[in-house]
Structure formats: C-alpha cells, structure tokens
Scaffold this motif. Structure first.
Motif, PDB file in Angstrom:
ATOM      1  N   ARG A 165       0.818  -1.112  -0.197  1.00 22.16           N
ATOM      2  CA  ARG A 165       0.008  -0.103  -0.112  1.00 22.16           C
ATOM      3  C   ARG A 165       0.828   1.149  -0.047  1.00 22.16           C
ATOM      4  NH1 ARG A 165      -5.292   1.651   1.032  1.00 22.16           N
ATOM      5  NH2 ARG A 165      -6.044  -0.143   2.179  1.00 22.16           N
ATOM      6  N   ARG A 168       2.174   1.786  -3.533  1.00 18.54           N
ATOM      7  CA  ARG A 168       1.104   2.216  -4.356  1.00 18.54           C
ATOM      8  C   ARG A 168       0.464   3.802  -4.231  1.00 18.54           C
ATOM      9  NH1 ARG A 168      -0.642  -1.521  -7.457  1.00 18.54           N
ATOM     10  NH2 ARG A 168       0.251  -3.867  -7.332  1.00 18.54           N
ATOM     11  N   ARG A 169       0.695   4.047  -2.996  1.00 19.09           N
ATOM     12  CA  ARG A 169      -0.009   5.264  -2.612  1.00 19.09           C
ATOM     13  C   ARG A 169       0.989   6.588  -3.215  1.00 19.09           C
ATOM     14  NH1 ARG A 169      -3.176   6.564   1.816  1.00 19.09           N
ATOM     15  NH2 ARG A 169      -1.819   8.210   2.414  1.00 19.09           N
ATOM     16  N   LYS A 172       0.710   6.296  -6.973  1.00 18.17           N
ATOM     17  CA  LYS A 172      -0.786   6.574  -7.332  1.00 18.17           C
ATOM     18  C   LYS A 172      -1.022   5.146  -8.043  1.00 18.17           C
ATOM     19  CE  LYS A 172      -1.179  11.507  -7.716  1.00 18.17           C
ATOM     20  NZ  LYS A 172      -1.919  12.539  -8.328  1.00 18.17           N
ATOM     21  N   GLU A 173      -0.740   3.998  -7.729  1.00 21.73           N
ATOM     22  CA  GLU A 173      -1.307   2.963  -8.174  1.00 21.73           C
ATOM     23  C   GLU A 173      -2.136   2.053  -7.229  1.00 21.73           C
ATOM     24  OE1 GLU A 173       2.153   0.654  -9.594  1.00 21.73           O
ATOM     25  OE2 GLU A 173       2.816   2.187 -11.242  1.00 21.73           O
ATOM     26  N   GLN A 174      -2.956   2.814  -6.626  1.00 21.41           N
ATOM     27  CA  GLN A 174      -4.002   2.146  -5.958  1.00 21.41           C
ATOM     28  C   GLN A 174      -5.236   1.699  -6.908  1.00 21.41           C
ATOM     29  OE1 GLN A 174      -4.174   2.864  -1.272  1.00 21.41           O
ATOM     30  NE2 GLN A 174      -4.165   4.907  -2.300  1.00 21.41           N
ATOM     31  N   GLU A 175      -5.098   1.849  -7.929  1.00 23.70           N
ATOM     32  CA  GLU A 175      -6.253   1.513  -8.960  1.00 23.70           C
ATOM     33  C   GLU A 175      -5.391   0.996 -10.093  1.00 23.70           C
ATOM     34  OE1 GLU A 175     -10.063   4.192  -7.658  1.00 23.70           O
ATOM     35  OE2 GLU A 175      -8.495   4.926  -8.835  1.00 23.70           O
ATOM     36  N   ILE A 195      -8.200  -0.465  -4.826  1.00 20.12           N
ATOM     37  CA  ILE A 195      -8.140  -0.472  -3.376  1.00 20.12           C
ATOM     38  C   ILE A 195      -8.541   0.758  -2.644  1.00 20.12           C
ATOM     39  CG2 ILE A 195      -6.303  -0.535  -1.402  1.00 20.12           C
ATOM     40  CD1 ILE A 195      -4.385  -1.767  -3.910  1.00 20.12           C
ATOM     41  N   PRO A 197      -9.657   3.674   0.136  1.00 15.83           N
ATOM     42  CA  PRO A 197      -8.603   4.365   1.012  1.00 15.83           C
ATOM     43  C   PRO A 197      -8.524   4.129   2.579  1.00 15.83           C
ATOM     44  CG  PRO A 197     -10.524   5.802   0.178  1.00 15.83           C
ATOM     45  CD  PRO A 197     -10.716   4.203  -0.422  1.00 15.83           C
ATOM     46  N   TYR A 246      -4.603   9.420  -5.519  1.00 19.54           N
ATOM     47  CA  TYR A 246      -5.285   8.501  -6.628  1.00 19.54           C
ATOM     48  C   TYR A 246      -5.115   9.386  -7.912  1.00 19.54           C
ATOM     49  CZ  TYR A 246      -7.339   5.530  -3.015  1.00 19.54           C
ATOM     50  OH  TYR A 246      -7.563   4.334  -2.147  1.00 19.54           O
TER      51      TYR A 246
END
Length: 944
Positions: A165, A168-169, A172-175, A195, A197, A246
């Motif tokens: 996480r 990814r934060r 900006k790869e939480q999607e 993912i 928040p 995001y």
C-alpha cells in the motif's frame, strides 16, 4: 472539480462472532450488537424519504431471508428503489467469500446462487456490476479471473499488505488492471481493481452510526457548539489528502462499517448535511463536489477518464497489516472444518449430478423427500471469509459444521432415491461418514453387504476402499462377477485411539475399486468363514516399498523416508520427511506484542522443534497395499502407503491432541527435504486452479523488507504445491486448504494443525484451542498428502487429475445382505469418458426441463504438451440417459446470456500480449475448450 463519491454501505458477516441466524435476528447482542433484519428495514425506510440517497448491499444470503419476510407492497417499493439505482447490489454472492482457503468450484457455486436470486427477483437492474471484497485477508488471482468471467466491470477491496500500500500510494497505483490468468486471452480475465482508501471504514472523524462516537453535525448557528465550519474544513482536508494518492478527479469514500445502519436515520441525516454544507463552499471557490454514489457509478467515472492503468499479474498474498503481523495462520486454522467443507463440496457435486441423472423421482421417491438446496446453501455460507477460513468463534464453527451435516442428510435421501431408480433396487442405503477413522456399523457387523461407488468425475477412476471389519477374510466381487483382490489388515493403534468409542472393528478390509465416469459400480462383499487371522505386522521399517510405478526407501534405523524413485522415468530424489512444531508467540517479544492466533501466524523462533528424530515402525506388505506405520509421539503418527497401481505415495498423518501443558501454543508442520535444486522457488495453486510461482523473501511488485522469515513466506495451498528443478518435480496434493512454504532450498513445509493459547487481537476474542465432546483434551485431526515424482514437462498430466480425484472423491453407499437378481450393478451417465483435459465442473438441475452444465479445460496453456491443446466436446453426444434438445451459453455465473455480456474495456500501461480474435465453431453442439476456459451452458433435456 474533485468529485467525492460517498458510498453508504454495511459489512454484514455471514457468521463470525455470532452465528448467521443470530446476526440476522439481532440475537445474542451480549456478544456483539448486530441485527441484519433491522439494518435492511431501516435503510429502506430512509431511502424512501430522500430520492438523493443511495445504499449498496452485498450479502445475498441475508437479503434473501429478509425479502421472504416482506409484504408484497414492501417488495414493490424495494423493486422500485433497485430500478432507480438507489439500492444497488454489489458482489451479489450468497456471502463475501474467503479468497485463501476456498476452492474455485465452491466459490462459483455460491456466487451462482446469490446472483440467480437477484436476477430472478429484480432482473437486469439487480445484476451487480462490481465485485466487492472489502474484508477478506489477502486476494487470490483466481478470484479475479472468476469475477471477470462473471461479467464484472471492476473489483474493490480494502485489505492490502502495508508495504504494498505504501508503495502504491506514492506511485498512485491504488487502482490498477489485474491480469488474472496466464492462459486466457486478454481481456477475458482482466479486471479493473481498486484498493479502497480507509479499508472499508469512513475517514477518521466522519462515522455517524449508533455504534460510533464521532460528533454529529450541529448546524444551528444559535447554539454554542455549532460545528459546521469545523466539519467542512476537516472534510475538505480529508478529500484533498486522499486525492493526492489517486489518479483521477474522482475519489471514493466508504460511509459505513461492520453491521452499521441499524438506525440509518443517524447516518443519512448527517450525510445530507455534509453534502449540503461542503457543496455550499463552491460559491466561495471550493472545487470539491460531494455526492451520494455507488461503486458502479464511481467505476463508470474512472472508465470515462480514459487513462492507462498499471498491470498486475501476480496475487495479493500473503497479507500483513504491520511488520510482525502476517495473516498466514488462517490458511490452516480449524483443519477439521476445512476438511469437512471439502468433503461436503464433493458430496454436493454427487448430489447435484444424481438429481439430474435420476430425474424427478430423485427428489420425491422411495425414501421420501430429498433436496440438494439445503446443502447448496450450507456450502454457500461455508465459503464466507470467517467460515472455512477458521477465523470465527467456536460456537459459530460448530454451527457451520451442523449446517453442512443437515444439508448432507437432505442429500442422502435424494441420492438414495436416485440410486434406487437407476439400480432398480429398493434396498435401504447406508452412508458411513467416519470411514477415515474406520467407523461404519454396517461393515463392522454384517457378513454380507454391497458397496456402491459413485464417481462424480467425467472419467473412470480407480480408488482404494478401506472398510472397518471384524472378520479375517472376505470375498469381493465386482459388477462383472469377477473376484477382486482384497486384503485384511489389523487396525492401527493410532486409529483405535482417534476413533475413541465410536466403533469396534479390529481389522480393515482393503481393496481397489473402479467406477465409470459420472456413474457407479457395485461391489459385493462376503465374509469367508474359518480363515486364518490377518497377517501380523513386521516390526521395523522395510528398506524398500515399491509397485510398478514408484519405489520408496526408508532408513531402517530411524524408520523415516529417505528417497523416492519414479521407476518409469528412472528418476530418484533424496527425500526425508518429518514432523515439527513452531512455538507460537505469546506477545512478549521486545520487537512486537503480536501473538499467534486464528488469523496470524507468528512463531517465536525461526527454527522449529522436531517431534522425534526416530519413529517406532511396523510395516505390512501384501498384493493390494504396502504400508509403513510410523509412531513419533503420543500425539503424532503417520502411515506411508503405496497401493498396487498408484502413481502417488500416500502419507496419512494423525496429529493431536497437541500438548500445551508447557504453556506454549504450537503450530505443527510436516517438512519434506529433498535433493531438488529449487533456487528459492516453489509453486502453489490459486483456489485449486492456476499455479503461481513463489520465491522466498520476494514480492513481484515491490521491494520486500522481510520481517518474519517464516510467516512472511507462507502461502495458501488449496489442492497442491510443488518444488522442481530442470530434472525433477515433486508435487504434494493436499486433501484440504493448508498453509505452506519453502523456507530452505529443496524443502517444502505444510502446516497441519494449530493449537494456540492467546487471541491475536483481530476481533474474534478467543484463542484457537479446539476441543469437543469426543476430544475434550484437544482436537485430533487426520489427513492425507499424496506425493508424486515426475519430469517437470509432464508432471501436470499426473497431479491435475490426482488433485481432482481428491476434491471430487467417489461417494460410497452400502446396502446390507445380498443383491436382488435384477439390480443394475453398473451405470455411467456419460456415453464415453471425457478427454483428459476436460473436467465436468457442474451438472445440476436448473428448473423442471433444463440443467446447468459447466465444462472446464483444466490445464494451463504451458503445462502439458499433450493436454494444453484446445479440445472439442459434442454436447449432444455427451450423456447416456439425457436427450439434449436445446442449448444456450451463459456467462460463468449463469446470470446472463454469453452474447449479451459486455464489460468495460481498460487500457494497461504496458501490454504484453496482443489481443487475439478467437472464432467459435459453426456447430452449436460442438464446443471448443481452450486452456483454463470454463464454459457454462443451459441445456434443455429429457430423460431417454
């Protein structure tokens, strides 16, 4: 504008701290305040009051109960809310299934039941477009593949490893776009994945449920504690902060949590105000726009943004929420329940098939009224992420098991009716559910009986049968009247110990049976009088055990395995196997107070303790089976078996009661150490289907900082795992879901049993210390591992069918006495065996004149020279007793016609494979299956 999508939702566990019934009715609020029926009452009431409001609901098993209790006018109101998109179903399965410990066939079944109910009740507006797994503890690639094939546009979840996480934060790869198969042509198994928040909770400070303690919005300016300006500013900060991690100008906020909205007025009153006051700031130049929304509305905006998304091809295991908190214990927790769920799955498939093959008489026949529905729903509930996962309270685990038992009783009537119709015999059928501990009152006492072996697979199966008996010699005759080689062995001390006072047999009768595809074969067993006692055991270990395929070697001094050879391919590997335990952390270590519990595996040292370096051994050798019985300690024993025509060695382990009088909880493993050069790689299956490569201390998508050298290298094993090098592949097939890892090169360890003395602070509030009436001193668990040794290029040709046989095992039923003359002793529901690559996944009654059929290509595209090719199957020439009059193809979940299924297209940042157009055969009856493809058909049939 920055658009903030508020998603009002509730997360309703289908059993966890309370049973599924207690949760629905709001019973036992002393355990947890939760009542699902009141949540649905309250939400519908509040939605009616304001047309802007939205709500999503997930668990169809709960909704179905509530719906049945509503008046026609209330049902009409709810239909209107669904049609207007204000009440939206997401996910839509009977439950939100676990992803680590479930088998794909049971997941598909439980999704099908829930989605079918929604489809038949609400039509196209009730069809979920989004998969929603906000609570499961890690995410399986096969689940994403299944959801994609069921027509979902996207998938949202809450839990992801804390290191993953963080990376990814920043990026900006939480999607992302998840490519969930290496065999299906993209985008067939591609699934947009988001993912969430805040896990599945609201942002801090904005929880307005009766279970929360955040301040309500106080908007009377005449009051001293007026707080609108403060709430608005805090919300603007939260929204801007979330937007930084995001990609688009749309963000999602989950407004709700566990069993919330029992008094929905509190939530909606405050959300109405929040939307009004935050949006009023737009007049002062604010660019934040808040709206009631749903996951599918949010997903539509992401799709409209037309961006590229990072591509992921591995999975989300193991999951850790902190540096010493790896959720890898539940891969093995409650091993007896995990096995019972797997047996129940096999029984359900046989029950479903016999309902079709026997026709209407199977439901209402000679032995009364039977049904498959009760077991189907019990199995669906058992897939929940606090059910088969083993992460529930003990009384809830008991309830899940009881539901499965009740479902099987209903199915037994149906199976008896169906077999009476197919055999022409009205003899009563007996089912022996405790054969694994040699308990079956009929075979223990009868001098003459028959065994009917029903095989739910689409090919002929050979299977060993072991029956508890008191005689010393028996005649076994097959359906053709031929004598079958059988042997009698004395019962082991370990079996006598584990069965306690449930049976009285002193011996076991062992013989091999063969059953035709989707059919049964009948064997007659008669006691032979005046025969000598069965062979006595020889003490000590033999140096060698072998049949025509395999050779197993032992060390005569220690009694342990030393090697395994494949005699056909002339391969030999060194192989030692033993039992060990890790002492469980009690939370007293300086770096972390985390304990080992139902969810979390945390050994207090990386070096396990060996149960014993030697085993007491006795062995038997006869024409049917050779076995070496090993006794390591009063609580650990094993039988190593080699049947006459088997390509696998069986290890039947018995573990328990795990001793804890030293004040230490224990995690018991078996470890196989070999001469195979693995280079820190090993392989596990994903939900029983595709195989994934694992590497020690490594994650494919981020730089792992390993903090738990054992628990951080454990993965779920659903049906098999293997290690290999260029020459040798050793595959282990399991009989239930277990956790395992390869900590040393050439080594594979599998956790068998856990007994723990502390809770792990993840909500269950109980130590995982299982006991029962039969085992008041701690649970004893018995299971089987099957080992095969092959060349890597052809290993799948052996281990795939082997794993299917263990998952869909033959169903035995018994009748006392002799058989009448006109009994049909053998039957197959298929005209011929299916090709080796094809698995008949589903055959079940859909309605009066149609059946649901799923055919699956069970090989990956790279696995087998022979079996990884496309295969053709003619649907009209499939069944021996059914005339197929019409066929329509459906999507995987059977809630849409295949040609009507359309999904969003997403663009990956770097695409590795060109999209291939595949052309279907012109003939409607002849269908082609490509590697890893499952095709679902609705067939209109009549009995011939």
């Amino acid at each position: 504008m920055l658009n903030v999508h508020l998603v009002p939702h509730t997360h309703d566990d289908v059993g966890w701290l309370k049973t599924v019934d207690q949760y629905f009715y709001g019973d036992r609020n002393d355990i947890q305040h939760a009542g699902v029926q009141y949540i649905l009452d309250s939400v519908v009431d509040q939605l009616i009051k304001n047309p802007d409001r939205r709500f999503i609901y997930v668990e169809t098993g709960f909704f179905y109960r509530w719906w049945k209790q509503q008046s026609p006018s209330m049902q009409q109101t709810v239909k209107q809310l669904v049609n207007e998109g204000r009440l939206e179903f997401v996910n839509g399965g009977w439950c939100m299934s676990d992803e680590a410990t479930t088998h794909y066939s049971a997941v598909i079944d439980q999704m099908t039941i829930g989605l079918r109910f929604l489809n038949e009740t609400f039509g196209v507006c009730g069809r979920p477009r989004v998969a929603w797994h906000i609570d499961p503890f890690g995410h399986a690639r096969e689940h994403a593949s299944i959801f994609a094939q069921m027509g979902y546009d996207g998938f949202f979840f809450g839990r992801v490893d804390y290191q993953d996480r963080n990376r990814r934060r920043k990026a900006k790869e939480q999607e992302l776009l998840w490519r969930a198969s290496d065999s299906l042509t993209p985008p067939m198994a591609d699934l947009f994945t988001g993912i969430l928040p805040n896990g599945y909770n609201p942002p801090a400070g904005f929880c307005w449920d009766q279970l929360c303690s955040d301040d309500p919005i106080r908007d009377d300016p005449d009051l001293e504690d007026y707080n609108v300006d403060d709430v608005v500013q805090r919300f603007l900060r939260a929204a801007k902060s979330q937007a930084l991690v995001y990609k688009t100008n749309h963000i999602i906020m989950t407004m709700g949590s566990d069993f919330q909205y029992e008094n929905a007025n509190l939530w909606y009153k405050n959300l109405d105000k929040l939307i009004r006051y935050v949006n009023a700031q737009q007049a002062n130049g604010s660019n934040i726009n808040v709206l009631y929304s749903t996951p599918s509305c949010y997903l539509q905006e992401l799709h409209r943004a037309n961006l590229t998304w990072s591509l992921k091809t591995d999975d989300f295991f193991p999951y850790a929420d902190n540096s010493h908190n790896f959720w890898t214990g539940y891969f093995t927790s409650r091993p007896a329940l995990k096995r019972y769920e797997r047996i129940s799955s096999s029984n359900l498939q046989s029950c479903n098939q016999l309902e079709v093959l026997g026709g209407p008489i199977s439901r209402k026949g000679l032995f009364g009224q039977g049904d498959s529905e009760t077991l189907r729903k019990a199995m669906a509930v058992a897939q929940h992420h606090d059910a088969v996962s083993g992460t529930e309270k003990q009384h809830v685990a008991n309830d899940y098991a009881q539901r499965l038992a009740k479902g099987w009783q209903h199915c037994q009537v149906l199976v008896s009716n169906s077999l009476a119709s197919l055999t022409g015999s009205s003899a009563e059928r007996i089912y022996c559910d405790n054969l694994n501990v040699s308990v079956c009152p009929l075979t223990e006492s009868s001098k003459k009986f028959s065994v009917s072996v029903y095989n739910p697979l689409g090919r002929t199966v050979t299977w060993p049968v072991r029956l508890p008996v008191n005689g010393t010699a028996y005649s076994v005759i097959d359906a053709q009247g031929n004598s079958v080689d059988s042997q009698v062995l004395p019962l082991s001390g370990a079996t006598q110990e584990v069965r306690r006072n449930r049976g009285f047999a002193v011996n076991e009768l062992v013989f091999q049976v063969q059953a035709p595809p989707l059919g049964y074969s009948t064997y007659s067993v008669s006691l032979l009088q005046d025969q000598p006692s069965p062979s006595f055991p020889q003490h000590g270990a033999p140096t060698v055990m072998q049949n025509k395929f395999l050779q197993v070697t032992f060390d005569p001094d220690t009694g342990l395995l030393t090697g395994l050879s494949n005699l056909e391919t002339k391969q030999t590997v060194k192989l030692t196997q033993n039992f060990y335990w890790y002492n469980a952390s009690d939370g007293n270590s300086p770096e972390s107070q985390q304990t080992s519990g139902a969810y979390i595996f945390r050994p207090n040292s990386s070096t396990p303790f060996m149960v014993n370096s030697k085993a007491k051994v006795e062995h038997f050798q006869n024409t049917v089976v050779q076995e070496v019985r090993q006794w390591f300690a009063p609580w650990v024993s094993q039988v190593v078996r080699l049947y006459a025509d088997s390509k696998a060695v069986e290890l039947e382990w018995t573990v328990g009661p795990v001793p804890v009088n030293d004040g230490q909880g224990k995690e018991v493993i078996t470890r196989l150490d070999t001469s195979i050069k693995t280079a820190e790689l090993f392989y596990t299956d994903s939900n029983g289907r595709e195989v994934l490569q694992r590497r020690k201390d490594f994650r494919p998508t981020w730089q792992l900082k390993q903090t738990e050298p054992i628990a951080g290298n454990y993965y779920p094993i659903n049906s098999r795992a293997f290690i290999k090098d260029d020459v040798d592949q050793l595959t282990v097939v399991t009989d239930r879901s277990q956790g395992g890892g390869s900590i040393y090169n050439g080594s594979l360890e599998i956790m068998l049993h856990r007994r723990l003395l502390y809770d792990d602070y993840r909500g269950v509030g109980e130590a995982l210390d299982e006991q029962s009436e039969i085992f008041p001193d701690g649970l004893v668990v018995r299971g089987r591992l099957l080992l095969s040794l092959e060349r890597p290029a052809v290993a799948a040709d052996t281990h795939r069918p082997l794993a299917q046989e263990v998952v869909s095992q033959p169903l035995l039923s018994f009748t006392d006495g002799g058989l009448s003359q006109n009994t049909a002793l053998e039957f197959s529901g298929l005209q011929a065996s299916l090709p080796p690559a094809v698995h008949l996944l589903t055959l079940s009654q859909w309605d009066e004149e149609s059946v649901l059929l799923r055919l699956e290509h069970q090989f990956q595209s790279w696995e087998s020279k022979v079996n990884s090719q496309p295969v053709k199957v003619n649907l009209q020439k499939l069944f021996s007793t059914l005339d197929v009059l019409g066929v329509s193809e459906l999507n995987l979940s059977a809630n849409q016609w295949k040609e009507e299924m359309s999904r969003f297209d997403w663009t990956p940042e770097k695409d590795e494979k060109p999209l291939l157009k595949t052309f279907e055969d012109p003939s409607v009856w002849e269908v082609t299956l490509r590697p890893m493809e499952i095709r679902t058909f609705l067939l209109r049939v009549t009995l011939k």
